[in-house]
Scaffold this active site. Structure first.
Site, mmCIF file in Angstrom:
data_model
loop_
_atom_site.group_PDB
_atom_site.id
_atom_site.type_symbol
_atom_site.label_atom_id
_atom_site.label_comp_id
_atom_site.label_asym_id
_atom_site.label_seq_id
_atom_site.Cartn_x
_atom_site.Cartn_y
_atom_site.Cartn_z
ATOM 1 C CB ALA A 131 -0.948 -0.019 1.196
ATOM 2 N N PRO A 135 -4.558 8.865 -3.357
ATOM 3 C CG PRO A 135 -6.715 9.154 -2.491
ATOM 4 C CD PRO A 135 -5.351 8.651 -2.129
ATOM 5 N N GLY A 138 0.566 9.284 -6.921
ATOM 6 C CA GLY A 138 0.694 8.086 -7.744
ATOM 7 C C GLY A 138 2.090 8.051 -8.337
ATOM 8 C CD GLN A 345 -7.476 -5.004 -37.009
ATOM 9 O OE1 GLN A 345 -7.828 -4.679 -35.869
ATOM 10 N NE2 GLN A 345 -8.032 -4.513 -38.094
ATOM 11 C CB ILE A 346 -4.857 -11.909 -36.616
ATOM 12 C CG1 ILE A 346 -3.722 -11.197 -37.368
ATOM 13 C CG2 ILE A 346 -4.950 -13.382 -36.999
ATOM 14 C CD1 ILE A 346 -2.320 -11.713 -37.071
ATOM 15 N N GLY A 348 -10.282 -10.826 -35.983
ATOM 16 C CA GLY A 348 -11.478 -10.159 -36.521
ATOM 17 C C GLY A 348 -12.562 -10.020 -35.472
ATOM 18 C CD GLU A 372 5.273 -3.557 -9.649
ATOM 19 O OE1 GLU A 372 6.491 -3.707 -9.776
ATOM 20 O OE2 GLU A 372 4.483 -4.470 -9.377
HETATM 21 C C1 LIG Z 1 -4.583 -2.211 -11.729
HETATM 22 C C2 LIG Z 1 -3.721 -1.401 -10.825
HETATM 23 C C3 LIG Z 1 -3.137 -2.008 -9.704
HETATM 24 C C4 LIG Z 1 -2.364 -1.243 -8.825
HETATM 25 N N1 LIG Z 1 -1.861 -1.833 -7.687
HETATM 26 C C5 LIG Z 1 -1.189 -1.065 -6.780
HETATM 27 C C6 LIG Z 1 -0.766 -1.620 -5.533
HETATM 28 O O1 LIG Z 1 -0.941 -2.816 -5.262
HETATM 29 N N2 LIG Z 1 -0.155 -0.806 -4.643
HETATM 30 C C7 LIG Z 1 0.075 0.512 -4.889
HETATM 31 O O2 LIG Z 1 0.633 1.195 -4.039
HETATM 32 N N3 LIG Z 1 -0.332 1.076 -6.065
HETATM 33 C C8 LIG Z 1 -0.947 0.309 -7.017
HETATM 34 N N4 LIG Z 1 -1.370 0.870 -8.199
HETATM 35 C C9 LIG Z 1 -1.171 2.304 -8.424
HETATM 36 C C10 LIG Z 1 -0.199 2.613 -9.504
HETATM 37 O O3 LIG Z 1 1.116 2.400 -9.081
HETATM 38 C C11 LIG Z 1 -0.471 4.052 -9.958
HETATM 39 O O4 LIG Z 1 -1.686 4.024 -10.676
HETATM 40 C C12 LIG Z 1 0.638 4.627 -10.802
HETATM 41 O O5 LIG Z 1 1.768 4.883 -10.022
HETATM 42 C C13 LIG Z 1 0.202 5.918 -11.487
HETATM 43 O O6 LIG Z 1 -0.346 6.805 -10.547
HETATM 44 P P1 LIG Z 1 -1.763 7.505 -10.831
HETATM 45 O O7 LIG Z 1 -2.733 6.450 -11.209
HETATM 46 O O8 LIG Z 1 -2.070 8.369 -9.683
HETATM 47 O O9 LIG Z 1 -1.529 8.370 -12.139
HETATM 48 P P2 LIG Z 1 -0.846 9.810 -12.190
HETATM 49 O O10 LIG Z 1 0.327 9.881 -11.270
HETATM 50 O O11 LIG Z 1 -1.910 10.829 -12.089
HETATM 51 O O12 LIG Z 1 -0.284 9.787 -13.681
HETATM 52 C C14 LIG Z 1 -1.183 9.821 -14.812
HETATM 53 C C15 LIG Z 1 -0.371 9.658 -16.069
HETATM 54 O O13 LIG Z 1 0.547 10.731 -16.183
HETATM 55 C C16 LIG Z 1 1.624 10.311 -16.988
HETATM 56 N N5 LIG Z 1 2.869 10.735 -16.336
HETATM 57 C C17 LIG Z 1 3.348 10.341 -15.140
HETATM 58 N N6 LIG Z 1 4.522 10.970 -14.871
HETATM 59 C C18 LIG Z 1 4.760 11.776 -15.941
HETATM 60 C C19 LIG Z 1 5.791 12.677 -16.272
HETATM 61 N N7 LIG Z 1 6.812 12.889 -15.441
HETATM 62 N N8 LIG Z 1 5.701 13.359 -17.442
HETATM 63 C C20 LIG Z 1 4.656 13.178 -18.280
HETATM 64 N N9 LIG Z 1 3.654 12.319 -18.028
HETATM 65 C C21 LIG Z 1 3.709 11.628 -16.873
HETATM 66 C C22 LIG Z 1 1.528 8.783 -17.141
HETATM 67 O O14 LIG Z 1 1.024 8.474 -18.436
HETATM 68 C C23 LIG Z 1 0.519 8.413 -16.109
HETATM 69 O O15 LIG Z 1 -0.203 7.251 -16.466
HETATM 70 C C24 LIG Z 1 -2.121 0.120 -9.111
HETATM 71 C C25 LIG Z 1 -2.688 0.696 -10.257
HETATM 72 C C26 LIG Z 1 -3.464 -0.050 -11.100
HETATM 73 C C27 LIG Z 1 -4.066 0.619 -12.316
#
Ligand SMILES: Cc1cc2nc3c(=O)[nH]c(=O)nc-3n(C[C@H](O)[C@H](O)[C@H](O)COP(=O)(O)OP(=O)(O)OC[C@H]3O[C@@H](n4cnc5c(N)ncnc54)[C@H](O)[C@@H]3O)c2cc1C
Length: 392
Positions: A131, A135, A138, A345-346, A348, A372
Site C-alpha cells: 500500500a 489519491p 501516484g 485484429q487477426i 477479426g 509500478e
Molecule cells: C490495476 C492497478 C493495480 C495497482 N496496484 C497497486 C498496488 O498494489 N499498490 C500501490 O501502491 N499502487 C498500485 N497501483 C497504483 C499505480 O502504481 C499508480 O496508478 C501509478 O503509479 C500511477 O499513478 P496515478 O494512477 O495516480 O496516475 P498519475 O500519477 O496521475 O499519472 C497519470 C499519467 O501521467 C503520466 N505521467 C506520469 N509521470 C509523468 C511525467 N513525469 N511526465 C509526463 N507524463 C507523466 C503517465 O502516463 C501516467 O499514467 C495500481 C494501479 C493499477 C491501475
C-alpha cells in the site's frame, strides 16, 4: 521435460529450465481460465494452490522463512510470471502480489517479522498487499500524505491509500506513511498493518477492466505496535523503491507471457481461417504482422532477461540495474500491447467477443503500462541514468 527454446540463452542455468518445464506442466492442469465473476474467491484459491505446490517459495527471501533462495532470484520470478501470465493474468497477479506485498519484509524486516509473515505467505496461507499509492500521490509517490505518529511504543496511522491490489482480501498490508524524520522522501516509514486492526478499513472496492481485487483503504487513528515498523524510521521510501526494484523486471516478464500467448493465438487463427481461397496466414499483410509480433516479443525477452540476469549476478552489489529494468518494463509492456492488438485484429470479430483469449489479453495488458511506474516514468528513469553516466 521440455523447456521453451529461449531458455537455452546464456542468461539461464539448468535450474531455470527445469523450473519453466515443471511450472508449465503444473499450470496446464491447475490454472483455470479466469472468469469475470467472483475474483476474490478465484484469487484466494490461486494463492492457496500456488502456495501448496511450492511456487510461492520463489516470491520470498530466506530459506529459514520458507523461501527457495536467500535473495529473491529475478530470473526465477520472471520465468514464473511469464509462464503464469500466458495461462491467466489472474494467476500471475496472485503470484506477483505475494512477492510485492511481502517484499519489504523480505528486504528489511526484523527476524521476528520475517518469522511471523513470510512462511505463511510462501505456503499461500496468508495474503499480502503493498500500500504505497494515494489519491494525490501516484507517479509522484514521494508526495504521499498518510501520516504516522509515534506514541510511546505504538504508532498511529491516518490517511488513505488507493489502487491497492488484494485490497479487501489481504491478511496484511505493507503501508508507507509520512513519519516526519526529515522533509520529503526521507521522512517516510514502512509498517505492517493486519486486516481487522481497529481504525483500518476498506473504504471502497474498485472495479477495473481486467478484474482483480482492488481497493481504496482508509486509516483513522489506527494504532499498531511500533514493532510493526519495517526498517528504521525514515527508511520507508528506500524500502519501497528497493521492493519495486526487485519486482519491476518481473512486470516485463508478465507482459512478455501475455504477448507470447497472443502470438500463439494469432498463429492458430491465421493458419486455419479460410479467406480469398487461401488461409489468412498466406496473405503477406498478415505475414508482416506476424513477423513484427515475433520481433517485438524476442526484443522484449532479451531486454527482460538481460535485466534479470544482471540483477542476479550483482546480487545488490555494483552499479545496480535501474536503467536495464526500466528499459525492460517499458519495451515489454508497450510491445505486448501492440502484439495483443495485432492478434485481436487477426481474430477479426471473434477477437472482441467477451472472454475470448485475445479479448481477455487486450484487457489484462493495459494496466501494466501504468502500475509500478508508468511508461513515461520509465522513460524519465532511462534518461536520468544516461545523463548520470555522462557526469560520472
Ligand atoms: C490495476 C492497478 C493495480 C495497482 N496496484 C497497486 C498496488 O498494489 N499498490 C500501490 O501502491 N499502487 C498500485 N497501483 C497504483 C499505480 O502504481 C499508480 O496508478 C501509478 O503509479 C500511477 O499513478 P496515478 O494512477 O495516480 O496516475 P498519475 O500519477 O496521475 O499519472 C497519470 C499519467 O501521467 C503520466 N505521467 C506520469 N509521470 C509523468 C511525467 N513525469 N511526465 C509526463 N507524463 C507523466 C503517465 O502516463 C501516467 O499514467 C495500481 C494501479 C493499477 C491501475
Amino acid at each position: 521435460m521440455e523447456h521453451p527454446p529461449h531458455l537455452d540463452w546464456p542468461f539461464f542455468e539448468d535450474r531455470h529450465r527445469l523450473l519453466a518445464a515443471q511450472l508449465e506442466t503444473w499450470a496446464d492442469k491447475h490454472v483455470p481460465v479466469p472468469r469475470h465473476r467472483d475474483v476474490d474467491s478465484q484469487c484466494r484459491q490461486l494463492v492457496h494452490s500456488l502456495g501448496a505446490a511450492g511456487w510461492l517459495r520463489h516470491a520470498v527471501a530466506g530459506g529459514e522463512y520458507g523461501g527457495t533462495d536467500e535473495l529473491i532470484d529475478s530470473r526465477s520470478i520472471c520465468i514464473i510470471r511469464e509462464t503464469l501470465s500466458r495461462h491467466s493474468g489472474l494467476a500471475d497477479f496472485a503470484f506477483a502480489m505475494q512477492g510485492l506485498g511481502s517484499g519489504a519484509i523480505s528486504l528489511a524486516g526484523t527476524p521476528a517479522q520475517k518469522e511471523r509473515y513470510l512462511p505463511a505467505v510462501a505456503r499461500g496461507e496468508s495474503i499480502a498487499a503493498f500500500a504505497l499509492s494515494e489519491p494525490d500521490a501516484g507517479s509522484d509517490v514521494a508526495a504521499l500524505a498518510c501520516s504516522a505518529h509515534v506514541d510511546g511504543d505504538e504508532v498511529i496511522l491516518n490517511g488513505e491509500k488507493t489502487w491497492i491490489s488484494n485490497g479487501g482480501i489481504a491478511d496484511f498490508y505493507a503501508v508507507f506513511a509520512r513519519s516526519g524524520e526529515a522533509p520529503g522522501a526521507r521522512g517516510i516509514s514502512a509498517f505492517i498493518v493486519e486486516a481487522g486492526t481497529p481504525g483500518f478499513e476498506i473504504a471502497e472496492r474498485i472495479e477495473v477492466i481486467a478484474p482483480h481485487p482492488l481497493a481504496r483503504l482508509r486509516m483513522v487513528d489506527c494504532r499498531i505496535p511500533l514493532t510493526q515498523r519495517i526498517g528504521e524510521g525514515g527508511e520507508g521510501f528506500k524500502v519501497a523503491m528497493r521492493t519495486l526494484d526487485v519486482f519491476r523486471t518481473s512486470v516485463a516478464a508478465a507482459a512478455l507471457g501475455m504477448g507470447r500467448r497472443a502470438l500463439d493465438e494469432a498463429l492458430q487463427r491465421a493458419t486455419t481461417r479460410k479467406m480469398f481461397g487461401k488461409t489468412l496466414g498466406d496473405l503477406q499483410l498478415t505475414q508482416a504482422k506476424l513477423a513484427q509480433m515475433a520481433l517485438t516479443i524476442d526484443s522484449s525477452a532479451l531486454l527482460t532477461y538481460r535485466a534479470a540476469w544482471m540483477r542476479d549476478r550483482q546480487r545488490g552489489q555494483g552499479r545496480g540495474t535501474t536503467m536495464e529494468a526500466a528499459m525492460a518494463k517499458l519495451a515489454a509492456t508497450e510491445g505486448a500491447q501492440q502484439v495483443i492488438d495485432s492478434a485481436l485484429q487477426i481474430w477479426g470479430g471473434l477477437g472482441v467477443v467477451s472472454e475470448q483469449p485475445v479479448e481477455r489479453l487486450y484487457r489484462e495488458i493495459r494496466a501494466l503500462r501504468i502500475y509500478e511506474g508508468a511508461s513515461e516514468v520509465q522513460q524519465l528513469i532511462i534518461a536520468r541514468e544516461l545523463v548520470k553516466g555522462m557526469k560520472e
